[in-house]
Design a protein around this motif. Sequence first.
Motif, mmCIF file in Angstrom:
data_model
loop_
_atom_site.group_PDB
_atom_site.id
_atom_site.type_symbol
_atom_site.label_atom_id
_atom_site.label_comp_id
_atom_site.label_asym_id
_atom_site.label_seq_id
_atom_site.Cartn_x
_atom_site.Cartn_y
_atom_site.Cartn_z
ATOM 1 N N TYR A 42 -1.493 2.382 8.085
ATOM 2 C CA TYR A 42 -1.342 3.745 7.566
ATOM 3 C C TYR A 42 -2.494 4.138 6.649
ATOM 4 O O TYR A 42 -2.740 5.325 6.432
ATOM 5 N N GLU A 136 7.238 2.574 -0.060
ATOM 6 C CA GLU A 136 7.395 2.105 1.313
ATOM 7 C C GLU A 136 6.091 2.299 2.078
ATOM 8 O O GLU A 136 5.357 3.258 1.859
ATOM 9 N N GLU A 137 5.844 1.374 2.980
ATOM 10 C CA GLU A 137 4.560 1.331 3.688
ATOM 11 C C GLU A 137 4.192 2.658 4.349
ATOM 12 O O GLU A 137 3.054 3.110 4.250
ATOM 13 N N HIS A 138 5.137 3.293 5.011
ATOM 14 C CA HIS A 138 4.819 4.538 5.714
ATOM 15 C C HIS A 138 4.561 5.710 4.759
ATOM 16 O O HIS A 138 4.037 6.742 5.167
#
Length: 176
Positions: A42, A136-138
Amino acid sequence: MINSLQQMPEQIADTLKCFDQVKDIAQKYYDFNNFLYLGRLYNFPVALEGALKLKEISYIHAEGYPAAEMKHGPIALVEERTPSVFVVPRGSIYPKVISNLEEIKARKGPVIAIACKGDDRVKQLADHVIEVPDVEEHLQPLVTSIPLQLLAYQIAVLRGCEVDRPRNLAKSVTVE
């Protein structure tokens, strides 16, 4: 996911606290003429945007690359006057990005890292660390892009560039 999104205004406000630190980093690097921006997953598009913004408003040569591909060309550009800006928050590919960062350091390249708060590993490796909240990663691009925008802005100001009217940029989008 909704809960994470509802927390983003607070996370973004927290990220903006890096402003003074970014100013200090910009003071060290504003007279450099080449930058590499590296990220994965991302944060690869975040690296691209960071490089683009630096080019647009400070007129410095900057390139964004996927960190996984840096051995295919960009690593040849690493030197003491070519800072590498790593977007390296915690996540599924964190160990791989750390490995890429170590390769830059082994070649004596200065590293500016965008990392999660309290990341002691990155602090050991990088020359400068700008901390962002651990999200969170996203959702990471929402916080990791902010320091890159501020860095481009501060470097451009120190170089005496007109940040509100960059030269040679189209002021509108045309449709053919």
